[in-house]
Design a protein around this motif. Structure first.
Motif, PDB file in Angstrom:
ATOM      1  N   THR A 186       0.826  -1.204   0.000  1.00  0.00           N
ATOM      2  CA  THR A 186       0.000   0.000   0.000  1.00  0.00           C
ATOM      3  C   THR A 186       0.863   1.259   0.000  1.00  0.00           C
ATOM      4  OG1 THR A 186      -0.096   0.112   2.410  1.00  0.00           O
ATOM      5  CG2 THR A 186      -1.784  -1.226   1.303  1.00  0.00           C
ATOM      6  N   HIS A 187       0.221   2.385  -0.270  1.00  0.00           N
ATOM      7  CA  HIS A 187       0.923   3.668  -0.204  1.00  0.00           C
ATOM      8  C   HIS A 187       1.428   3.917   1.219  1.00  0.00           C
ATOM      9  CE1 HIS A 187      -0.112   5.104  -4.238  1.00  0.00           C
ATOM     10  NE2 HIS A 187      -1.266   4.485  -4.070  1.00  0.00           N
ATOM     11  N   GLY A 188       0.603   3.586   2.201  1.00  0.00           N
ATOM     12  CA  GLY A 188       1.024   3.780   3.582  1.00  0.00           C
ATOM     13  C   GLY A 188       2.233   2.940   3.934  1.00  0.00           C
ATOM     14  N   ARG A 189       2.244   1.705   3.465  1.00  0.00           N
ATOM     15  CA  ARG A 189       3.374   0.822   3.753  1.00  0.00           C
ATOM     16  C   ARG A 189       4.648   1.349   3.106  1.00  0.00           C
ATOM     17  NH1 ARG A 189       3.382  -4.262   5.713  1.00  0.00           N
ATOM     18  NH2 ARG A 189       5.212  -5.574   5.354  1.00  0.00           N
ATOM     19  N   ALA A 190       4.549   1.818   1.869  1.00  0.00           N
ATOM     20  CA  ALA A 190       5.715   2.348   1.174  1.00  0.00           C
ATOM     21  C   ALA A 190       6.286   3.569   1.894  1.00  0.00           C
ATOM     22  CB  ALA A 190       5.350   2.702  -0.266  1.00  0.00           C
ATOM     23  N   VAL A 191       5.412   4.438   2.348  1.00  0.00           N
ATOM     24  CA  VAL A 191       5.858   5.646   3.056  1.00  0.00           C
ATOM     25  C   VAL A 191       6.495   5.282   4.397  1.00  0.00           C
ATOM     26  CG1 VAL A 191       5.075   7.756   4.197  1.00  0.00           C
ATOM     27  CG2 VAL A 191       4.243   7.194   1.911  1.00  0.00           C
ATOM     28  N   VAL A 192       5.861   4.370   5.136  1.00  0.00           N
ATOM     29  CA  VAL A 192       6.396   3.958   6.436  1.00  0.00           C
ATOM     30  C   VAL A 192       7.757   3.295   6.267  1.00  0.00           C
ATOM     31  CG1 VAL A 192       6.094   2.335   8.336  1.00  0.00           C
ATOM     32  CG2 VAL A 192       4.190   3.780   7.625  1.00  0.00           C
ATOM     33  N   ALA A 193       7.861   2.377   5.291  1.00  0.00           N
ATOM     34  CA  ALA A 193       9.128   1.675   5.070  1.00  0.00           C
ATOM     35  C   ALA A 193      10.240   2.654   4.701  1.00  0.00           C
ATOM     36  CB  ALA A 193       8.966   0.631   3.970  1.00  0.00           C
ATOM     37  N   GLY A 194       9.959   3.558   3.758  1.00  0.00           N
ATOM     38  CA  GLY A 194      10.966   4.525   3.344  1.00  0.00           C
ATOM     39  C   GLY A 194      11.377   5.457   4.466  1.00  0.00           C
ATOM     40  N   SER A 195      10.401   5.949   5.219  1.00  0.00           N
ATOM     41  CA  SER A 195      10.689   6.885   6.307  1.00  0.00           C
ATOM     42  C   SER A 195      11.466   6.213   7.428  1.00  0.00           C
ATOM     43  CB  SER A 195       9.380   7.458   6.863  1.00  0.00           C
ATOM     44  OG  SER A 195       8.647   8.125   5.846  1.00  0.00           O
ATOM     45  N   MET A 196      11.045   4.985   7.786  1.00  0.00           N
ATOM     46  CA  MET A 196      11.696   4.275   8.882  1.00  0.00           C
ATOM     47  C   MET A 196      13.146   3.961   8.550  1.00  0.00           C
ATOM     48  SD  MET A 196      10.570   0.647  10.627  1.00  0.00           S
ATOM     49  CE  MET A 196       8.940   1.291  10.994  1.00  0.00           C
ATOM     50  N   PHE A 197      13.374   3.477   7.332  1.00  0.00           N
ATOM     51  CA  PHE A 197      14.744   3.134   6.963  1.00  0.00           C
ATOM     52  C   PHE A 197      15.602   4.384   6.802  1.00  0.00           C
ATOM     53  CE2 PHE A 197      13.511  -1.146   6.642  1.00  0.00           C
ATOM     54  CZ  PHE A 197      14.658  -1.908   6.515  1.00  0.00           C
ATOM     55  N   ALA A 198      15.031   5.460   6.281  1.00  0.00           N
ATOM     56  CA  ALA A 198      15.796   6.700   6.120  1.00  0.00           C
ATOM     57  C   ALA A 198      16.279   7.224   7.466  1.00  0.00           C
ATOM     58  CB  ALA A 198      14.944   7.757   5.418  1.00  0.00           C
ATOM     59  N   ALA A 199      15.382   7.227   8.456  1.00  0.00           N
ATOM     60  CA  ALA A 199      15.700   7.841   9.748  1.00  0.00           C
ATOM     61  C   ALA A 199      16.434   6.904  10.700  1.00  0.00           C
ATOM     62  CB  ALA A 199      14.412   8.336  10.402  1.00  0.00           C
ATOM     63  N   ALA A 200      15.996   5.623  10.762  1.00  0.00           N
ATOM     64  CA  ALA A 200      16.502   4.738  11.804  1.00  0.00           C
ATOM     65  C   ALA A 200      17.587   3.780  11.332  1.00  0.00           C
ATOM     66  CB  ALA A 200      15.339   3.934  12.401  1.00  0.00           C
ATOM     67  N   VAL A 201      17.546   3.385  10.062  1.00  0.00           N
ATOM     68  CA  VAL A 201      18.494   2.386   9.576  1.00  0.00           C
ATOM     69  C   VAL A 201      19.640   3.046   8.808  1.00  0.00           C
ATOM     70  CG1 VAL A 201      18.765   0.251   8.276  1.00  0.00           C
ATOM     71  CG2 VAL A 201      16.620   0.697   9.496  1.00  0.00           C
TER      72      VAL A 201
END
Length: 501
Positions: free
Chosen positions: A120-135
């Motif tokens: 989903t769009h929400g999943r794509a945004v969450v995955a991208g944001s989480m990896f950008a900031a935390a990983v």
């Protein structure tokens, strides 16, 4: 709401097309470029698309399918590229919901034909944001070097998607090249690399070069870094941080290793509050071990079990809902109900794992890859790690093969030797005898020129397993475990017919 199938190599055009289809409110089905024939036809049918946007180099494979009611648009050098490069009237983006589908990303097909996972769009945004900031923890001027295919979630969501969300740049390559990897990293001044599967092992197998430490990489992010590769890779190439994680495209959660614990896929603090649990699993029956009430049982520390992830109707993080696949029947097969308490639901990962006393998780094997021989369970990953400790062995794939009149499957290893090396049967025998119990020692060894990897850079076992060990049907050099001679001796048709294992 319609679907456009996209089939082509990594490129800026590929990224732009995926985002452009989204602007129109449609869904992009990302097709594996290695598919041909029946698997390709299956993937396109599952997409339920009326339009296929295909790169010129794959046009013939699609046309050969003779699909009816499907229009082909061919890109690559030609009229379509020229037309699409001309400025056009801007289109107002179609409004989409967080829970609506963004792309379909197909499973690797290790347990059957590939299935399209709904992202989903929400999943794509969450995955991208989480990896950008935390990983990744992007800083100004960061650049990710991505050689992974964009039709998989690691490349698209965790590489390009994270860079978009975090304001970083991406250096794309069409496909992985061990020889060009470090020169590319230097040329693009990359500060991060994305890996999966056996990429890092392939890089370690290359001859030392001037670019090995001339790069600016500060972090490597990915999954599949094995214990025997981890420290040698970091030491030789001077990559200061390795951030391993565990996730699946459709899974409602993941595990992250932020501390650098070698060999671990990550750590779950406050495990009782988080969705991931290891459930006891009986490899003999192929069922979860349950108590008198029919409930699954948690694994003890260092006990192997299947990773289950709780499915929440209203997850704490929007976008982590389990949407499954486009096929409802396939989605239902991945869900267990009434697992630890009445009414609960869990996603089945299909992966055997263990967790140590400190709460760190370790991948053990895929459920379908583990086999039984002489009444004992054999982990293909454990056996492969022992074989890779032999100096002459570059790569090893372990699997079980059936033998007429015998229960279970006998262990077999396909081995790719290092350049210029010769097979040392005595050294392999000594290694497996020293580190493996008798049932886990491969009964057969097959020397192959090259171990085939799938699009996720994981070894392809299915074909090897089907080909078995009969020397009358194989042309590769074969060897058999020879306890009397304390070596692996040549396996001839005469030896095969007289075998007593």
């Amino acid at each position: 709401g319609e679907t456009v199938a996209l089939l082509g190599p990594n490129s800026p055009f590929y990224v732009a097309t995926t985002l452009g289809v989204t602007q129109l409110g449609a869904v992009t089905a990302l097709i594996n470029t290695h598919l041909t024939g029946a698997p390709l036809a299956h993937a396109l049918r599952e997409a339920r698309c009326r339009l296929v946007l295909v790169h010129r180099r794959h046009e013939e494979a699609v046309r050969a399918l003779g699909l009816e009611g499907v229009e082909l648009l061919v890109y690559g050098p030609g009229p379509f590229d020229e037309e699409s490069a001309r400025p056009g009237a801007p289109l107002a983006p179609v409004k989409v919901e967080s829970g609506s589908d963004f792309v379909y990303i197909y499973t690797s097909g290790t347990t059957g034909l590939p299935k399209p996972c709904r992202v989903t769009h929400g999943r794509a945004v969450v995955a991208g944001s989480m990896f950008a900031a935390a990983v990744w923890r992007f800083e100004p001027g960061d650049k990710v070097y991505c050689v992974l295919p964009l039709y998989h979630s690691s490349g698209l969501l965790l590489g390009v998607g994270a860079a978009i969300m975090g304001g970083a740049a991406v250096a794309l390559r069409e496909s992985f090249s061990a020889r060009a990897f470090w020169s590319d990293a230097v040329r693009y001044q990359a500060t991060g690399m994305l890996y999966i599967g056996e990429i890092c092992r392939h890089l370690l197998a290359t001859a030392p070069g001037p670019d090995d430490r001339a790069h600016r990489l500060r972090v490597a992010v990915g999954n599949g870094m094995r214990t025997d590769v981890w420290e040698p890779f970091a030491r030789r190439f001077g990559v200061p941080q390795i951030r391993e994680f565990y996730a699946a495209t459709e899974a409602p959660g993941g595990i992250f290793n932020f501390t650098g614990r070698v060999g671990s896929v990550g750590h779950l603090p406050l495990r009782h509050l988080l969705p991931g649990r290891l459930a006891r699993y009986d490899l003999t029956t192929g069922e979860h071990v349950r108590d008198a009430r029919g409930r699954c049982l948690d694994c003890a520390p260092n006990e192997e079990g299947e990773l289950l992830v709780r499915i929440s109707e209203k997850p704490l993080i929007s976008g982590l809902e389990f949407k499954g696949y486009t096929d409802e029947a396939a989605t239902r097969k991945k869900i267990l109900t009434d697992v630890f308490r009445p009414g609960d639901r869990y996603y089945r990962s299909g992966d055997l794992m263990r967790v140590d006393e400190d709460g760190f998780f370790y991948f053990v094997d895929r459920l379908g890859d583990t086999f039984r021989w002489k009444g004992e369970n054999v982990s293909t990953e454990q056996v492969a790690q022992v074989l890779l400790g032999v100096a002459e062995v570059a790569f090893a794939v372990v699997y079980g093969v059936p033998l007429a009149g015998r229960e279970g499957r006998a262990g077999m290893a396909a081995i790719e030797l290092r350049p210029g090396a010769a097979f040392d049967g005595a050294a392999v025998f000594a290694a497996v005898e020293a580190h493996l119990p008798s049932p886990a020692r491969p009964r057969f060894v097959r020397l192959v020129a090259h171990i085939e990897l799938n699009a996720s850079f994981k070894p392809v076992r299915a074909a090897l397993r089907e080909q078995g060990a009969d020397p009358s049907t194989l042309t590769d050099p074969l060897f058999v475990y020879d306890e009397s001679a304390r070596t692996y001796s040549p396996l001839t048709t005469q030896v095969w017919s007289a075998l007593s294992l």
